[in-house]
Design an enzyme around this catalytic site. Sequence first.
Site, short mmCIF file in Angstrom:
data_model
loop_
_atom_site.label_atom_id
_atom_site.label_comp_id
_atom_site.label_asym_id
_atom_site.label_seq_id
_atom_site.Cartn_x
_atom_site.Cartn_y
_atom_site.Cartn_z
CG ASP A 85 7.79 -1.80 2.98
OD1 ASP A 85 7.49 -0.79 3.20
OD2 ASP A 85 7.29 -2.87 2.13
CG ASP A 126 1.12 -0.59 2.80
OD1 ASP A 126 0.72 -1.21 4.01
OD2 ASP A 126 0.98 0.45 2.63
#
Length: 222
Positions: free
Chosen positions: A17, A19
């Site tokens: 991932d 952010d």
Amino acid sequence: MTSEPRRPGRVKCVLFDVDGTLMDAVSNQRQVWATWAERYGLDADDVYRVALRTRPMETFAQVAADRDPRECLATLHELEDEDVRSGVYAAFDGASELLQGLSPGSWALVTSNYEHRVRGRFLRTGLPVPDVIVDAAAVEEGKPSPVPYLLAAEQLGVEPGDCLVIEDAPSGVRSGLRAGMTVWGVNAAVAVQGVHRHFASLREAVPHILALATDPHGNAAA
């Protein structure tokens, strides 16, 4: 660090991932939504509380139901693009070392953001960019659906069971688990439900990720 309920075999690829996992963008997201709320005469704190747990179109439906959602989204995109150009943000400690330590073609980014923003942020922070980026435009179903992570595995040419997912948020963790992958959580004081291993910070996880991803026997560091 919590105990690991099961140890995966050989990990061929690591899926990240962005952010909250590799990039510290919380203050940026809050500021973008605050500016967006101001333009529509809404309370910034109320809007951000909704935005934290929903996708943008769902946020608009709840906080600005009388507004054209396409206009709302266009405004949000405008503000987010400006943040990429002028916002102040940074990669988490250990992110550069981690990504530089992985072999090309052995890792990918799986993000609910858009590729051009990810590339812009990575360029500004000096992080390497992988060959595969699965972004919001690449899938019809975002996290917590397994589709984004399954697509990343497909594009890398590996089976889901050969992938290690690194996530910070519940929706991303559920996405990786539903895809049949090993999921490690980072950057949270308390482990997200379901993770196979938890680290309070990305920095703590770096040697363990590198050990698992580069050891041909699949033996993670203790």
